[in-house]
Design a protein around this motif. Sequence first.
Motif, short mmCIF file in Angstrom:
data_model
loop_
_atom_site.label_atom_id
_atom_site.label_comp_id
_atom_site.label_asym_id
_atom_site.label_seq_id
_atom_site.Cartn_x
_atom_site.Cartn_y
_atom_site.Cartn_z
N ALA A 149 -35.72 -33.26 -43.23
CA ALA A 149 -35.35 -34.27 -44.23
C ALA A 149 -34.88 -33.60 -45.51
O ALA A 149 -33.88 -34.01 -46.13
CB ALA A 149 -36.54 -35.19 -44.52
N SER B 157 -40.00 -38.07 -46.98
CA SER B 157 -40.90 -37.01 -46.53
C SER B 157 -42.32 -37.44 -46.90
O SER B 157 -42.51 -38.49 -47.52
CB SER B 157 -40.53 -35.70 -47.23
N LEU C 283 -36.82 -40.44 -36.77
CA LEU C 283 -38.27 -40.28 -36.88
C LEU C 283 -38.66 -38.87 -36.47
O LEU C 283 -38.12 -38.32 -35.52
CB LEU C 283 -39.00 -41.26 -35.96
N SER C 284 -39.61 -38.29 -37.19
CA SER C 284 -40.17 -37.01 -36.74
C SER C 284 -41.65 -37.23 -36.46
O SER C 284 -42.35 -37.92 -37.21
CB SER C 284 -39.98 -35.93 -37.81
N SER C 285 -42.12 -36.66 -35.34
CA SER C 285 -43.51 -36.89 -34.94
C SER C 285 -43.99 -35.78 -34.03
O SER C 285 -43.22 -35.20 -33.26
CB SER C 285 -43.64 -38.24 -34.23
N TYR D 167 -34.68 -41.84 -42.66
CA TYR D 167 -35.42 -40.73 -42.07
C TYR D 167 -36.87 -40.87 -42.50
O TYR D 167 -37.17 -40.86 -43.69
CB TYR D 167 -34.84 -39.40 -42.57
N HIS D 168 -37.79 -41.00 -41.53
CA HIS D 168 -39.21 -41.13 -41.82
C HIS D 168 -39.99 -40.03 -41.10
O HIS D 168 -39.99 -39.96 -39.88
CB HIS D 168 -39.72 -42.50 -41.38
N ASP D 169 -40.62 -39.19 -41.88
CA ASP D 169 -41.33 -38.04 -41.32
C ASP D 169 -42.80 -38.38 -41.08
O ASP D 169 -43.51 -38.83 -41.98
CB ASP D 169 -41.23 -36.87 -42.30
N GLY D 170 -43.27 -38.16 -39.84
CA GLY D 170 -44.69 -38.34 -39.51
C GLY D 170 -45.19 -39.76 -39.67
O GLY D 170 -46.35 -39.98 -40.03
N LYS E 66 -40.70 -29.36 -38.83
CA LYS E 66 -40.46 -30.79 -38.63
C LYS E 66 -40.17 -31.50 -39.96
O LYS E 66 -39.26 -32.34 -40.05
CB LYS E 66 -41.68 -31.42 -37.95
N SER E 67 -40.95 -31.18 -40.99
CA SER E 67 -40.81 -31.85 -42.28
C SER E 67 -39.68 -31.28 -43.12
O SER E 67 -39.30 -31.87 -44.14
CB SER E 67 -42.12 -31.78 -43.06
#
Length: 598
Positions: A49, A159, A553-555, A520-523, A45-46
């Motif tokens: 980015a 990240s 967004l990643s979650s 892009y925003h991770d978690g 997931k991370s």
Amino acid sequence: MKISKIYCSEEKIFEDIVFNKGLNIILAEIRNPENKQKSSHCLGKSMLAALIDFCLLKKVGKEFFLKKNPKLFDHFIFYIEIMVSESQFVTIRRAVKAKSKIAIKTHSIGAKNYRDLPDKDWDFVGGFEKSKKLVNDILSFEILPNHTYRDTIAFFLRSPEGFSNVFRLPKYLQSNDVDWKPVVAELLGFKSKNIIVKYQKDKQLDSINNELSASVENEYETSMQEERLKVVLSLKIEEVEKKEQQYDSFDFTKADIEKPEILATEIDEKISVLIKDNYYLKNKIEHANKSIINYNFDLEEIKQFYKEIGIYFENQLNKDYSDLIQFNKEILSERNEIVQEMLKEYNKIYEENKITIKNLNVQKAELLSYINTTDSFEKFKLLQQEITELKTQIESIKVKINSIDIITGLTEKKSRLETEISNIVVSIKQDFFGEHNAYIETIRKHFNYILMEILGDAGVISTPLNKNNNIEFIPEIIDMNTSQVSSKDKGTTYKKLMCCALDLALLATYSNKKFIHFAYHDGIFDGLDSRQKNNFYNIIEEYCEKYNIQSILSSIQDELPESIQKTEKIDELKKRHVIVKILHDEGNDGRLFKMDAF
């Protein structure tokens, strides 16, 4: 600029990801109950980015995950499609293998597949730096036109490491302020020229102060010393002129005195030069010895201090301190090694000169003994010795006066620099506090609105001058109950929120300009309470719709806001292609790269 698509030559291992123009979610589903409590699930997931950044021509080292595993990835070729405008797209091809050429192609329709496109059909195939320049020319940003797209892209590719500081990106943590503050200033709508000039002048002033501190302690005393030396020099010159007149009119009965006399004079000149050289060398040796620094920093004392005042010393902070300590040790170690080498060379020359002076004095004594046969010769020898000593003293005084002249020149230059810096500070104050800046006002309004909607507290961006009259960029959360600065902005979760609020504020402010239009925003939802998650998700939807922003967004599914966490809502988001990629923990097929964890 938005991200349209990312794909790979190895499509069975890395599936195509097609992004839409608005909200995009990279969803990690934890289907195995045993993995629910894990903080890391190795799904990739991370990594996405970082992979996007790589495709956008970030310079990476051996520690980058693709480079660390050459056997796995050396044959991979990645493609990223960027939407420049509704009718203009650009695809960048970048291979993992070292020294591979970059390929670039512009096209009018998106969602292309150029895996099999031969080199001759690309618009450009060439080196790394030329490729970045070409991409920069294609993007033609109206914001920060004097910088490249690489200077600002990291603000919008956050990240976990990128959330540690709102304005100072990870790549600038080991850099000087002059390397990143002008970029931030321009990003906020300010002029950066005076900031850059101020740092350049400060550096010059520091250099002068270092030279002066090694040379003189008191400006008044230096001036007085110069006057004294000039008086003594004048008297010494008069005295040597009288002695030389006596020397020229000296009468000898021996005819063979001339050659020893000439030789003795030549030796005196050599001795004078060597004494002058050793005077400078002695000063250099003393200055070099003083400049050797031992760096001692006890991280355990810092940890104990945090413990005593009741503040948790985060692992990331521990790592940042450790990296900074190691960096400073390496720099000082390299510097001390260079200084030690210089000292060794100076001492060697100094000692060699001393031996040479000693030998020349022996030769001179032998020559003088040759003519020391009568009283007249004895008088000549004494007269010659007095002239030599006077000339040596005169040369020494001249060297000292010259050194003082250099100090005086440095002092005058320092005074001029201080005046110039004062004038620059006035200009910086005018730039930041005197002129109307519509951009920063809009950015501040968005920043405050976003945090108020999420937290119920105000968000503030301040740009004060510090004690050195250099600009600072300070984001804060104001507790609406106390009207005081909240401690929330010191926590990791709220710092992450402030980073996202800044990014959205910038994207909204420049939504009508040729610039970056994605983030892009991770978690981002990790650590927020239920109400805050829902509020933040509503804000993202609002800003994507209102300002034509692309949000990625990643979650993990369990961290999603309650409003979209239920199965039926997830299914709806999948149908609407809001969820653009699903990762899961049921085997390699659920990973970003469909292979064993690496």
